[in-house]
Every structure is written in structure tokens, then in C-alpha cells.
Design a protein around this motif. Structure first.
Motif, PDB file in Angstrom:
ATOM      1  N   ASP A  95       0.820  -1.213   0.000  1.00 57.90           N
ATOM      2  CA  ASP A  95       0.000   0.000   0.000  1.00 57.90           C
ATOM      3  C   ASP A  95       0.853   1.261   0.000  1.00 57.90           C
ATOM      4  OD1 ASP A  95      -2.180   1.698   0.128  1.00 57.90           O
ATOM      5  OD2 ASP A  95      -2.403   1.527   2.287  1.00 57.90           O
ATOM      6  N   ILE A  96       0.541   2.167  -0.933  1.00 56.64           N
ATOM      7  CA  ILE A  96       1.158   3.492  -0.968  1.00 56.64           C
ATOM      8  C   ILE A  96       0.140   4.580  -0.661  1.00 56.64           C
ATOM      9  CG2 ILE A  96       2.882   2.766  -2.676  1.00 56.64           C
ATOM     10  CD1 ILE A  96       1.179   4.302  -4.792  1.00 56.64           C
ATOM     11  N   ILE A  97      -1.105   4.195  -0.348  1.00 51.33           N
ATOM     12  CA  ILE A  97      -2.192   5.162  -0.241  1.00 51.33           C
ATOM     13  C   ILE A  97      -2.395   5.633   1.203  1.00 51.33           C
ATOM     14  CG2 ILE A  97      -4.600   5.645  -0.752  1.00 51.33           C
ATOM     15  CD1 ILE A  97      -2.894   5.061  -3.225  1.00 51.33           C
ATOM     16  N   GLY A  98      -2.513   4.703   2.138  1.00 58.24           N
ATOM     17  CA  GLY A  98      -2.757   5.081   3.522  1.00 58.24           C
ATOM     18  C   GLY A  98      -4.163   5.626   3.712  1.00 58.24           C
ATOM     19  N   GLY A  99      -4.348   6.535   4.667  1.00 53.60           N
ATOM     20  CA  GLY A  99      -5.658   7.099   4.937  1.00 53.60           C
ATOM     21  C   GLY A  99      -6.675   6.018   5.251  1.00 53.60           C
ATOM     22  N   ASP A 100      -7.867   6.135   4.641  1.00 49.67           N
ATOM     23  CA  ASP A 100      -8.920   5.159   4.915  1.00 49.67           C
ATOM     24  C   ASP A 100      -8.617   3.784   4.338  1.00 49.67           C
ATOM     25  OD1 ASP A 100      -9.263   6.149   2.267  1.00 49.67           O
ATOM     26  OD2 ASP A 100     -11.353   5.521   2.281  1.00 49.67           O
ATOM     27  N   TYR A 101      -7.605   3.685   3.459  1.00 58.09           N
ATOM     28  CA  TYR A 101      -7.233   2.373   2.929  1.00 58.09           C
ATOM     29  C   TYR A 101      -6.672   1.458   4.018  1.00 58.09           C
ATOM     30  CZ  TYR A 101      -7.785   3.243  -2.109  1.00 58.09           C
ATOM     31  OH  TYR A 101      -8.286   3.478  -3.357  1.00 58.09           O
ATOM     32  N   ARG A 150      -9.455  -0.475   5.497  1.00 58.04           N
ATOM     33  CA  ARG A 150     -10.030  -1.315   4.450  1.00 58.04           C
ATOM     34  C   ARG A 150      -9.091  -2.467   4.095  1.00 58.04           C
ATOM     35  NH1 ARG A 150     -11.538   2.628  -0.227  1.00 58.04           N
ATOM     36  NH2 ARG A 150     -12.658   0.803  -1.056  1.00 58.04           N
ATOM     37  N   ASN A 151      -7.782  -2.222   4.159  1.00 60.01           N
ATOM     38  CA  ASN A 151      -6.826  -3.308   3.937  1.00 60.01           C
ATOM     39  C   ASN A 151      -7.015  -4.416   4.965  1.00 60.01           C
ATOM     40  OD1 ASN A 151      -5.550  -2.074   1.743  1.00 60.01           O
ATOM     41  ND2 ASN A 151      -3.995  -1.096   3.020  1.00 60.01           N
ATOM     42  N   ILE A 152      -7.240  -4.026   6.213  1.00 59.22           N
ATOM     43  CA  ILE A 152      -7.439  -5.018   7.268  1.00 59.22           C
ATOM     44  C   ILE A 152      -8.680  -5.860   6.975  1.00 59.22           C
ATOM     45  CG2 ILE A 152      -7.993  -5.267   9.718  1.00 59.22           C
ATOM     46  CD1 ILE A 152      -6.167  -2.850  10.253  1.00 59.22           C
ATOM     47  N   LYS A 153      -9.720  -5.217   6.465  1.00 55.18           N
ATOM     48  CA  LYS A 153     -10.931  -5.956   6.107  1.00 55.18           C
ATOM     49  C   LYS A 153     -10.690  -6.902   4.935  1.00 55.18           C
ATOM     50  CE  LYS A 153     -14.317  -2.526   7.666  1.00 55.18           C
ATOM     51  NZ  LYS A 153     -15.424  -1.628   7.247  1.00 55.18           N
ATOM     52  N   ALA A 154      -9.853  -6.492   3.983  1.00 55.37           N
ATOM     53  CA  ALA A 154      -9.598  -7.293   2.785  1.00 55.37           C
ATOM     54  C   ALA A 154      -8.617  -8.428   3.031  1.00 55.37           C
ATOM     55  CB  ALA A 154      -9.065  -6.400   1.661  1.00 55.37           C
ATOM     56  N   GLU A 205      -7.630   6.506  12.544  1.00 56.39           N
ATOM     57  CA  GLU A 205      -8.162   5.772  13.683  1.00 56.39           C
ATOM     58  C   GLU A 205      -8.736   4.460  13.159  1.00 56.39           C
ATOM     59  OE1 GLU A 205     -11.788   6.178  16.882  1.00 56.39           O
ATOM     60  OE2 GLU A 205     -10.590   7.974  16.427  1.00 56.39           O
ATOM     61  N   ILE A 206      -8.236   3.339  13.680  1.00 56.37           N
ATOM     62  CA  ILE A 206      -8.670   2.030  13.193  1.00 56.37           C
ATOM     63  C   ILE A 206      -8.944   1.100  14.364  1.00 56.37           C
ATOM     64  CG2 ILE A 206      -7.474   2.150  10.966  1.00 56.37           C
ATOM     65  CD1 ILE A 206      -5.243   0.449  12.179  1.00 56.37           C
ATOM     66  N   ASP A 207      -9.742   0.092  14.104  1.00 56.52           N
ATOM     67  CA  ASP A 207     -10.018  -0.967  15.073  1.00 56.52           C
ATOM     68  C   ASP A 207      -8.970  -2.058  14.889  1.00 56.52           C
ATOM     69  OD1 ASP A 207     -10.967  -2.933  16.717  1.00 56.52           O
ATOM     70  OD2 ASP A 207     -12.862  -3.243  15.640  1.00 56.52           O
TER      71      ASP A 207
END
Length: 339
Positions: free
Chosen positions: A218-224, A227-231, A250-252
Motif C-alpha cells: 500500500d502506498i495510499i494510507g488514509g482510509d485504505y 479497508r486493507n485489514i478488512k480485505a 483511527e482504526i479498530d
């Protein structure tokens, strides 16, 4: 006898800022220190870290050139003491700590590799930064399940196109996020099993339907990041190498524990000289032969004259490129071209 001049053309930063701070200049040709080689530059790659340094946020390591440019191809014209492998006249590609935007650059000899068989020397300038980065972050840390799913964000860029090719060559099922139909077709041609248009598609749903990602670059960060964790599939390794959408989120973290995920990241420039030498050896042994076998190829978007470095930076910032943007000193024999 070698007729190396005393001074050379370079591109300098007047100050931190936009692309317009990059201006042509002249400097003395560096002398190779012990363990270094002096390379007459055929071409230099333009990379995301160059843009970050130009903005004032990625200073060179202590003792490195303040000039931009983290990778070059060219001819060895002089060697320092204790250099054993290389000799004047050798054609090489090299990872640098800076200084590539110039006619000549001094480089740690152990960070040089031969130009791969079947690869044009100019195109080869776009290989070191991306291949060192992808190999050291994805394949060197440990095995990935054969036939596993690799998710690459920003698939049409230099890092992305390298990751797609290398992942496919290593037997992975590569999924790549893109921003246009043209980028989608480019990634499929590079070896991606699936291109995901982030404007209209949710990469989380698509990757999960494929079984989940075993490794994510990943080079995007932010909300990705969330979403990466979900994927991610169980035991997935998520590798962060840039934050185009920001690094503060902020992430779970509960899924990190439940899925046994690894969330990691790195910057290549700050790694030790010994580490980079190890990566160089592994690339030359395990990856470079894949070029001759036709399983990998350089992806050059365009080649601009060195003095047009500002235009190259504008192109990267606008994401108007697919593959690598290269700069070529006026003394190089190839001249200006585009692929």
C-alpha cells in the motif's frame, strides 16, 4: 585513459517547494570514496521519494549527496580503493542514496548490479528503486502461499507495475487498484489477474471474494488502512511504504489480533548498506534471470532530458504516467525518447 571532466551538469533544489524549485546547475564531479564506483549516468529514475524530498520531508542520509535521484544506469568510469568486482567500462544499474540527477554519481559498489540481459541500458535505470523496494518488503521477509492473493494499490505507477510483474512471476494472483480504464488494461497486461477501478468498485469486496489477500502493498494510507485489514486473509502481511492519503488514522485493531495480521512498513533509503547489498545480491541471483526468460520487462513511460526534471515531477504528481519516468543527461548517447 578515462577523460572524466572536472565539472558536471546537475539538477539542484533552490529550496523546498513545488517542481519549479528544480533548476539546472553545475557541480564538481565527485571522487569515488573507498568501496565506491563513479558512474557516468546514462539515465536516472524519478521516484515518489524524490517528490517528498523536494517538498522538504525526506532528507538524505548523513554524508549522502543533497541532489535528488535514487537510481541510475550507466558506465563505471572510476573505482575507489577496495572495490573488487567492478572495473571501468562495466555497464551497471545502481541504487543510490542521492545524486542521480547528474552526469556522474558515486555509488556504493555493493549496491550496483549488472544491466539485466535483454534490457536496454536506458530502460534499466528504472529498475533499482522499485525492485529493491518490492523485493525487500514483499519477498525477502518470508514465503507467501503459492497461488496466494497479492493486493497492490496504485498498480499503474512505478512501484505498482513492478509489484504486479514480480508477484505474477512468483506465482501470486495479483489484484491491483487503478483509477481509469486505461490503467486497468495496463495492469492486466503487466500480469494482474484483476484490475479494480477504485472510483466504481470496492476492492474489499472483490479481494474477499477471491479468498482475501495474503499480502498487501500500500502506498495510499488514509482510509485504505482500515479497508486493507478488512480485505486481508488470516496471516496476511500488510506493507505500508507511503501515505498519499495521510498517515494519521483511527482504526479498530481487534481484527489484527483475530486474523493474526502483520501490519508493517519501511523506508528503503535509511536501511543499512549491508542490507541493501544483500538485496542487490538476491535480485541479481533470483530476479534478473527472469528478464532474459521474458517473464519480466522494464516499463518506461517516457524519457525526458535531465534539465526537464521539474516536468517529470509534475507528471508524477498528476499521476499521468504508467511505469517509470526517466531523466537523461544531454551527454548520453541515446538522446530524448519515449516508450
Amino acid at each position: 585513459m578515462n577523460q572524466t571532466p572536472k565539472t558536471m551538469a546537475v539538477v539542484e533544489m533552490r529550496e523546498a517547494g513545488g517542481p519549479d524549485v528544480l533548476v539546472p546547475g553545475r557541480r564538481p564531479v565527485p571522487e569515488p570514496m573507498p568501496g565506491e564506483v563513479l558512474i557516468r549516468v546514462t539515465a536516472a529514475g524519478v521516484n515518489g521519494p524524490d517528490l517528498v524530498q523536494r517538498r522538504g520531508h525526506y532528507p538524505p542520509p548523513k554524508g549522502a549527496s543533497d541532489l535528488l535521484g535514487l537510481e541510475v544506469s550507466g558506465e563505471v568510469v572510476a573505482i575507489g580503493n577496495a572495490v573488487q568486482r567492478w572495473r571501468p567500462g562495466d555497464r551497471v544499474v545502481a541504487l543510490t542514496n542521492g545524486g542521480g540527477y547528474a552526469d556522474y554519481v558515486a555509488v556504493d559498489a555493493t549496491h550496483c548490479l549488472s544491466v539485466p540481459d535483454t534490457v536496454d541500458e536506458t530502460d534499466a535505470a528504472g529498475l533499482p528503486e522499485t525492485y529493491f523496494t518490492v523485493w525487500s518488503n514483499i519477498f525477502l521477509p518470508g514465503p507467501i502461499p503459492q497461488g496466494g492473493v497479492m493486493l497492490v494499490h496504485g498498480g499503474a505507477g512505478g512501484i505498482g507495475s513492478t509489484a504486479i510483474q514480480l508477484g505474477a512471476a512468483m506465482g501470486l494472483r495479483v489484484h491491483a487498484t487503478v483509477g481509469s480504464e486505461e490503467d486497468a488494461a495496463f495492469c492486466i497486461e503487466a500480469g494482474a489477474e484483476r484490475s479494480i477501478d477504485f472510483r466504481h468498485e470496492d476492492f474489499v469486496d472483490i479481494v474477499r471474494s477471491a479468498g482475501g489477500a495474503d499480502v498487501i502493498l500500500d502506498i495510499i494510507g488514509g482510509d485504505y488502512i482500515a479497508r486493507n485489514i478488512k480485505a486481508a486473509a488470516p496471516d496476511c502481511r500488510i506493507v505500508q511504504i507511503a501515505f498519499n492519503k495521510g498517515s494519521k488514522v483511527e482504526i479498530d485493531l481487534m481484527p489484527l489480533m483475530l486474523k493474526r495480521l502483520t501490519l508493517t512498513g519501511s523506508t528503503l533509503r535509511s536501511r543499512s548498506a549491508e542490507f541493501k547489498a544483500r538485496v542487490a545480491r538476491e535480485l541479481e541471483e533470483q530476479v534478473w534471470p527472469l528478464f532474459a526468460a521474458g517473464r519480466l520487462r522494464p516499463v518506461t513511460h517516457c524519457i525526458l532530458p535531465l534539465e526537464q526534471a521539474a516536468a517529470a515531477h509534475e507528471m508524477l504528481e498528476a499521476a499521468r504516467h504508467r511505469g517509470k519516468v526517466l531523466l537523461q543527461p544531454s551527454g548520453s548517447v541515446e538522446g530524448n525518447a519515449s516508450h
